[in-house]
Design an enzyme around this catalytic site. Sequence first.
Site, PDB file in Angstrom:
ATOM      1  N   LYS A  13     -25.413 -88.757 -22.197  1.00 41.64           N
ATOM      2  CA  LYS A  13     -25.344 -89.187 -23.592  1.00 41.64           C
ATOM      3  C   LYS A  13     -23.912 -89.400 -23.874  1.00 41.64           C
ATOM      4  O   LYS A  13     -23.069 -89.093 -23.436  1.00 41.64           O
ATOM      5  CB  LYS A  13     -25.979 -88.345 -24.593  1.00 41.64           C
ATOM      6  CG  LYS A  13     -25.338 -86.863 -24.511  1.00 41.64           C
ATOM      7  CD  LYS A  13     -24.277 -86.605 -25.443  1.00 41.64           C
ATOM      8  CE  LYS A  13     -23.441 -85.509 -25.339  1.00 41.64           C
ATOM      9  NZ  LYS A  13     -22.238 -85.081 -26.027  1.00 41.64           N
ATOM     10  N   ASP A 143     -27.239 -79.549 -26.433  1.00 42.38           N
ATOM     11  CA  ASP A 143     -27.450 -80.874 -26.113  1.00 42.38           C
ATOM     12  C   ASP A 143     -28.697 -81.051 -25.311  1.00 42.38           C
ATOM     13  O   ASP A 143     -28.944 -82.035 -25.040  1.00 42.38           O
ATOM     14  CB  ASP A 143     -26.290 -81.348 -25.311  1.00 42.38           C
ATOM     15  CG  ASP A 143     -25.141 -81.530 -26.126  1.00 42.38           C
ATOM     16  OD1 ASP A 143     -25.133 -81.705 -27.335  1.00 42.38           O
ATOM     17  OD2 ASP A 143     -23.973 -81.644 -25.510  1.00 42.38           O
TER      18      ASP A 143
END
Length: 306
Positions: A13, A143
């Site tokens: 990401k 995350d």
Amino acid sequence: MKINGVIVRVPAKVNLQLAVGPLGDDGYHEVTTVFQAISLYDEVSVRHGEAGEGVQLTISGPTSSGVPVDSSNLAVRAADLMISRYGLATDISIHLKKEIPVAGGMAGGSADAAGVLVGIDSLFELGLSRDELERIAAELGSDVPFSISGGIAIGTGRGDRITPALSRGSYHWVLALSGHGLSTPAVYKECDRLREGLTIARPQIGDAMMQALRAGDPKALGKALTNDLQPAACSLRPALRLVLDVGMEYGALGGIVSGSGPTVAFLVADEEKSLDLTVALSASGVVSGVVRASGPTHGARVIETL
Ligand code: C5P
């Protein structure tokens, strides 16, 4: 037919925006962030292991060097959590094929943990919903839920509460890698030190960011990229300022330290610009590697059964 194993592909990401609030009593900062999953992947294979062996982890791939294979690896903790929560057979063999940089601010460790959750769900036919998987993921790290969801999403709380964002278009990225990782807790700590004595507002996503995503406008998105952890990452690793300068000089629409760094993500207009910038960054001598990627892409998903 009984499945012997599955292979799960999980993306890295970048944070398009990372707004960091004050340090809370729980040792975490309230954040508001916009994640985008990009086409740089780890592959996680999960198989039934040999009887009596417990959870076994092996690792290969260009970014595997020095990654621990014991329970300090989040992938092993993810397997242990699933085994205890669902009363599963304890012999599970995990292999990580790593492409995502380690401690690079791109959720590499979180991706592997997400891959294990999705892999075990599939291997043991648990039938968990994405919501359930994301809830378990949040117990492992801030995350990890986004690594399951993928796409473009807003993260609130610790970054672990995920809502998909309205967006269109796809984006080209050039990632400038560093030879050595940065520790996420150390970067947050440096952020607190740099802000000492200041009043810190609650984190919010800017309108310009949401408008750029809704319009699918890379130029506007490039201007809207922000990261409250960037000054801290640059303070701990001053060479990152040089990397940011080189990228902007060679035509990036925007550049940002990804998450807690040290990877720097540059948004570029198209494939041709992406090649130009890759060459310029490689020749500059200020980075240890350059990777091209595009986004958004899918979250953790099974790509093969064994
Ligand atoms: O959730 P995760 O284990 O990835 O977080 C690692 C560390 O990063 C935390 O222990 C904390 O020091 C810092 N952190 C934070 N605020 C967040 C997320 C992480 O301070 N929202």
